[in-house]
Design a protein around this motif. Structure first.
Motif, short mmCIF file in Angstrom:
data_model
loop_
_atom_site.label_atom_id
_atom_site.label_comp_id
_atom_site.label_asym_id
_atom_site.label_seq_id
_atom_site.Cartn_x
_atom_site.Cartn_y
_atom_site.Cartn_z
N GLY A 112 0.81 -1.21 0.00
CA GLY A 112 0.00 0.00 0.00
C GLY A 112 0.85 1.26 0.00
O GLY A 112 0.42 2.32 -0.45
N LEU A 113 2.05 1.12 0.51
CA LEU A 113 2.92 2.29 0.60
C LEU A 113 3.54 2.64 -0.76
O LEU A 113 3.92 3.78 -1.00
CB LEU A 113 4.03 2.01 1.62
N ALA A 114 3.61 1.65 -1.60
CA ALA A 114 4.35 1.81 -2.85
C ALA A 114 4.03 3.09 -3.63
O ALA A 114 4.95 3.81 -4.02
CB ALA A 114 4.16 0.56 -3.72
N PRO A 115 2.73 3.43 -3.83
CA PRO A 115 2.45 4.61 -4.67
C PRO A 115 2.90 5.92 -4.05
O PRO A 115 2.99 6.93 -4.77
CB PRO A 115 0.92 4.58 -4.81
N VAL A 116 3.13 5.94 -2.75
CA VAL A 116 3.51 7.20 -2.10
C VAL A 116 4.92 7.12 -1.53
O VAL A 116 5.40 8.06 -0.88
CB VAL A 116 2.52 7.58 -0.98
N LEU A 117 5.59 5.99 -1.77
CA LEU A 117 6.90 5.78 -1.15
C LEU A 117 7.90 6.86 -1.54
O LEU A 117 8.65 7.37 -0.70
CB LEU A 117 7.44 4.38 -1.53
N SER A 118 7.92 7.22 -2.81
CA SER A 118 8.92 8.20 -3.23
C SER A 118 8.73 9.53 -2.51
O SER A 118 9.69 10.22 -2.18
CB SER A 118 8.86 8.38 -4.75
N ASP A 119 7.48 9.90 -2.25
CA ASP A 119 7.23 11.15 -1.50
C ASP A 119 7.77 11.04 -0.09
O ASP A 119 8.34 11.99 0.45
CB ASP A 119 5.72 11.45 -1.46
N VAL A 120 7.57 9.88 0.53
CA VAL A 120 8.04 9.68 1.90
C VAL A 120 9.56 9.77 1.94
O VAL A 120 10.14 10.46 2.78
CB VAL A 120 7.57 8.31 2.45
N LEU A 121 10.19 9.08 1.02
CA LEU A 121 11.65 9.07 1.01
C LEU A 121 12.21 10.47 0.74
O LEU A 121 13.20 10.89 1.33
CB LEU A 121 12.16 8.07 -0.03
N ALA A 122 11.51 11.21 -0.12
CA ALA A 122 11.96 12.57 -0.43
C ALA A 122 11.82 13.45 0.80
O ALA A 122 12.73 14.21 1.15
CB ALA A 122 11.16 13.13 -1.60
N ALA A 123 10.67 13.34 1.46
CA ALA A 123 10.44 14.19 2.64
C ALA A 123 11.43 13.87 3.74
O ALA A 123 11.88 14.76 4.46
CB ALA A 123 9.01 14.01 3.13
N ALA A 124 11.77 12.58 3.86
CA ALA A 124 12.68 12.18 4.93
C ALA A 124 14.14 12.27 4.48
O ALA A 124 15.05 11.99 5.26
CB ALA A 124 12.36 10.76 5.38
N ARG A 125 14.34 12.62 3.21
CA ARG A 125 15.69 12.76 2.65
C ARG A 125 16.50 11.47 2.75
O ARG A 125 17.61 11.46 3.28
CB ARG A 125 16.42 13.92 3.32
N VAL A 126 15.83 10.43 2.31
CA VAL A 126 16.47 9.12 2.34
C VAL A 126 17.03 8.83 0.95
O VAL A 126 16.30 8.91 -0.03
CB VAL A 126 15.45 8.03 2.73
N HIS A 127 18.33 8.51 0.90
CA HIS A 127 18.95 8.23 -0.40
C HIS A 127 18.85 6.77 -0.78
O HIS A 127 18.49 6.43 -1.88
CB HIS A 127 20.41 8.66 -0.39
N GLY A 128 19.16 5.89 0.18
CA GLY A 128 19.10 4.46 -0.14
C GLY A 128 18.18 3.76 0.84
O GLY A 128 18.17 4.07 2.04
#
Length: 884
Positions: free
Chosen positions: A843-859
């Motif tokens: 369920g997280l997949a469609p919004v995962l990139s937003d989460v990673l961007a907001a949290a500044r996660v590279h890998g």
RNA sequence: AGGCACGUAGCUCAGUGGCUAGAGCGCCGCCUUGACACGGCGGAGGUCGGCGGUUCAAUCCCGCCCGUGCCUACCA
């Protein structure tokens, strides 16, 4: 669905000030709104598309406090929301300037007193009184001069209120301003009287009436309050005519012994059954009075037997009337004991000489002085009616008892027989109750206050006052050959001649030279109770009888805002008037505000000295923040004044300013809202609009504000905005994804601004003006359409309702990991593992990139962990980028 | 004395017959972050006034009590 190259960007944040200046913005927008006529009522609107507010006309007595801001802002919030709904809002403001509060203020301000016997001085100039002047005797001025001074002070006081209303950004239509003393209102009040007279609802009569001895005027039941005062039972021995029998009455008002006209006890009371029908003899004055039984006498109280005087209390009036007792009025209009002679008609005595000797001791004294002397006299055995020694049989027994006062008065009310005008209401209780039930009260329990008062009403409405600054009663009385007025045949003014003052205009068919001459006429000197005029506020606005077309567009009104302590007066009388004139209810909704309490939960009032004046608070926190404070209190709930709430309001204003700045500074190609996260946000926004709108429909502005505020912080700025921020800035390569984020952010901002606009008009207008004013063609947010389904046209719902929630959960988990590691939540993350259940990860997949961007996660690595509950995330193996 | 309302975190207030009762302020810890330090993140803190009852389940409904406020009544 392509942006076809068109781009959005509304502002360059560098051009905006770093901080929002509420005072500057309020002044700038206030001027703009007035100039543009944003709040103007359109006289051509139909009744259906009009929203009519029956605004309370404040008494501009010169004292302003937070309570004024509080309740008027409540009304204004509703007015603004209804205006945004597209309704043609009729929102007037009047001043209730006639009546005693003004007279009292004028007396104090100039240190003057009105004396109708003083001749008019057209050149009179009076300066505001200094402390030194106040020490001397008040200057006596004529009725005309006194009224002129009242006019002078009200104009001055109203200016202070008008300034406050403007500072508080009340959206009243100033072109509808009125004052209850102006010609229009005087005309309406006098027309009301003529109509009531024609319908047989008013009468004048000479009867014992509650009387204030300081203001020297009659007062109505609604203006009376009880105060607990120390008093004392005095036990006084009476004799019985032609008998050795004696008995002892108990009274708290021995000074009225000379006004005793009867004695009564309960019919079943064995102690006194033998003397019913006989005549008792009063001590000192030796006056024989009838002894009669009465169910109203309480055997448990005092000695079970009591004296009836003219008049000690309301029950005395009843006994006097029912038993046909003598009238021996002692207390005069000035509160002093009248000069009377025993032995003359009405004051028969078995020993007139002794009676007059005793009475001389109290004649001319005030009630209080007379009581003191009377107690001394009652200690004299010579005064006994029985030969048993001093009539006072025991030391006075101190008690605490309720005493009726005029609510603005300082000495107890007396019953004094006077001629007064009344509106007949007692015979219409059922109809009044039915009308009250037709009105929708907010909150509903306020209806009980109305019903309670109406059910227990015990007197008709006394509408005449022996005062000066108010609306004249438009009648004259013919004088007979001896110069006596015939009150049974009042001469009524002609409707076309109103407003008139019968004291300066001759009666129809007479010449001014016949005034107060035998065979001529005399003018009614009394004025109306101020409620007689203010109970017509709906009709004052609608121009009842003067303009039937306008009346049809504005009456009955939609909303009556008011305070709960005046349900028994303003609300009650307004309902009565609408019923008597047109068999109508005056308004559909009564919205009753609570009180402002000080931090100790005492009502804020001038007399308690705990008032907060509003201007310093407006200056410190801004009008929007003060309005936020008002708007967060629910209808009908008393609220303690709390500076913390002002701070919160100011913080919210700042946040709106900054969020607006950020959202409108984003530059992107124009694209529709399409990303999953954005659609999830819009779905929540849509639900918020429904909740807020439903709350406003029910006048629940505080609930609407709270819902909006919570959403703004927790769903918009703290979450969606943060999660969509990277994409909106163009961090992702996909222009459509970027455009979607910007479109959703702008939609969110636009909707939230409009939801906040009724409560916080300045900041919302400010941000609105940066972009949306031009885009929508609505130059003012206060005329922009209230958010509705139309705002979400063409935006699909999210694939999963919980997308935003899930994204927030994942992001929060990463933030917590950062907090645990004591690094900034802005710190970049080299790599981490995000663990969750399989379904949750999917369920997280469609919004995962937003989460990673907001949290500044590279890998990142995703790991399925079946032990975790749905939508629960755990962060493992986080490696943070070292700060350079 | 009757009626109405209220009693929820230290404070000001939301809230609901059902997951673990909420917000803001205050407090503690961390973070000067890219719209905002007039900021952000994390945390501690509550026998939902008391006692009974209805219910599978009560902070919520019912009864009683205590406390607070208001309205009304009460001048012998």
């Amino acid at each position: 669905m392509s942006g076809s190259g068109s781009r959005v960007r509304s502002i360059d944040p560098a051009t905006l000030p770093k901080h929002f200046d509420p005072a500057e913005a309020a002044a700038r927008w206030g001027e703009a709104w007035e100039k543009a006529g944003v709040y103007a009522w359109d006289p051509q609107g139909t009744r259906e598309e009009t929203f009519v507010i029956d605004t309370p006309p404040p008494t501009a007595s010169g004292s302003l406090h937070m309570g004024h801001i509080f309740s008027y802002v409540h009304t204004d919030i509703i007015a603004r929301q209804r205006r945004m709904l597209g309704l043609n809002v009729f929102y007037p403001l009047g001043w209730d300037d006639n009546g005693l509060p003004t007279e009292r203020r004028v007396q104090d301000y100039f240190h003057v007193r009105c004396d109708p016997t003083v001749p008019y001085d057209p050149d009179l100039q009076v300066e505001p009184a200094t402390a030194k002047i106040r020490k001397g005797r008040a200057r006596l001025v004529s009725r005309e001069n006194f009224i002129a001074l009242c006019d002078q002070v009200t104009v001055m006081d109203e200016e202070a209120f008008r300034d406050l209303w403007r500072r508080a950004a009340l959206s009243v239509d100033w072109s509808l301003e009125y004052a209850t003393i102006d010609d229009h209102c005087r005309r309406l009040a006098q027309l009301s009287f003529l109509d009531l007279f024609a319908k047989g609802h008013v009468y004048n009569t000479y009867a014992p009436t509650m009387w204030d001895v300081d203001f020297q005027t009659a007062v109505a039941q609604a203006e009376v309050e009880d105060r607990d005062l120390p008093g004392a039972y005095h036990r006084i021995e009476f004799g019985v005519e032609d008998s050795e029998r004696s008995f002892t009455i108990a009274t708290t008002r021995p000074e009225l012994l000379a006004a005793c006209v009867g004695v009564t006890a309960h019919p079943e009371d064995e102690r006194y059954r033998d003397i019913f029908g006989k005549r008792a003899v009063t001590p000192l004055f030796r006056v024989p009075v009838p002894v009669f039984p009465s169910e109203m006498a309480d055997p448990e109280k005092g000695t079970g037997i009591l004296m009836v005087c003219t008049f000690g209390d309301a029950t005395d009036v009843i006994w006097w009337r029912e038993e046909g007792l003598e009238l021996r009025q002692l207390v005069g209009k000035n509160g002093r004991l009248a000069e009377v002679t025993f032995g003359e008609e009405g004051f028969e005595s078995l020993d007139p000489e002794a009676a007059n000797r005793f009475y001389a001791e109290i004649s001319g004294k005030t009630v209080k002085q007379a009581q003191k002397r009377m107690v001394e006299l009652l200690g004299d055995p010579d005064g006994s009616a029985t030969g048993n020694g001093a009539p006072l049989r025991a030391d006075p027994e101190a008690i605490q008892h309720p005493v009726k006062f005029y609510e603005r008065g300082e000495r107890p009310l007396e019953y004094v027989p006077t001629r007064q005008w009344f509106v007949r209401l007692l015979d219409k209780k059922q109809e009044l109750l039915a009308k009250g039930a037709e009105v929708k009260w907010h909150p509903p329990f306020m209806h009980a206050r109305y019903a309670d008062w109406t059910e227990k009403l015990s007197l008709d409405w006394c509408v005449s006052r022996q005062r000066y600054f108010g609306v004249a009663i438009p009648v004259w009385y013919p004088l007979d050959g001896d110069g006596n007025p015939d009150h049974e045949r009042p001469i009524l003014a002609d409707a076309a001649s109103l407003p008139i003052d019968p004291m300066s205009t001759p009666a129809p068919g007479y010449e001014e030279s016949q005034r107060d001459k035998p065979g001529g006429f005399t003018g009614e000197a009394d004025i109306f109770d101020t409620w007689f005029t203010s109970s017509l506020t709906p009709q004052i606005g609608s121009h009842w009888t003067l303009d039937p077309d306008r009346h049809a567009r504005l009456f009955p009104t939609d909303m009556r805002p008011q305070a709960h302590e005046i349900i028994r007066t303003w609300a009650f009388y307004t309902i009565a008037k609408a019923m008597l004139h047109e068999d109508a209810i005056p308004w559909k909704h009564a919205v009753v505000s609570g009180w402002i309490l000080d931090p100790d939960r005492k009502k804020m009032s001038k007399s308690l000295g705990n008032v907060e004046t509003p201007l310093p608070w407006i200056e410190k926190y801004g009008a929007d923040a003060c309005r936020y404070w008002s708007g967060s209190a629910r209808v009908g709930v008393d609220t303690a004044f709390d500076e913390k709430v002002l701070k919160i309001g100011k913080r919210l204003v700042t946040k709106i300013f900054n969020a607006g700045k950020f959202v409108l500074a984003q530059e992107a190609e124009t694209h529709p809202v399409s990303a999953e996260l954005d659609r999830a946000f819009v779905a929540e926004l849509r639900a918020l609009v429904e909740r807020a709108t439903a709350a406003f429909d029910e006048f629940q502005f505080a609930q609407a504000l709270q819902e909006t505020e919570t959403f703004f912080w927790t769903r918009f700025t703290d979450t969606f905005l943060e999660l969509a921020k990277g994409r909106a800035r163009g961090d992702a390569a996909d222009a459509a994804a970027q455009g979607s984020a910007v479109a959703a952010l702008r939609l969110g901002l636009s909707v939230l601004l409009r939801l906040f606009a009724p409560t916080m008009p300045a900041i919302t207008e400010e941000v609105w003006s940066w972009a949306f004013a031009d885009e929508t063609g609505e130059p003012s947010i206060h005329r922009a359409p209230w958010p509705s389904a139309a705002d979400f046209d063409g935006i699909a719902g999210p694939d999963e309702a919980a997308s935003l929630e899930r994204a927030v959960a994942a992001w929060t988990a990463i933030n917590k990991a950062k907090a645990d590691a004591e690094v900034s939540s802005g710190r970049e993350v080299e790599s981490l593992t995000l663990a969750a259940s399989a379904d949750t990860l999917a369920g997280l997949a469609p919004v995962l990139s937003d989460v990673l961007a907001a949290a500044r996660v590279h890998g990142h690595t995703l790991r399925e962990d079946p032990t975790l509950e749905a939508d629960a995330f755990r962060v493992e193996d986080a490696h943070f980028v070292e700060r350079s």
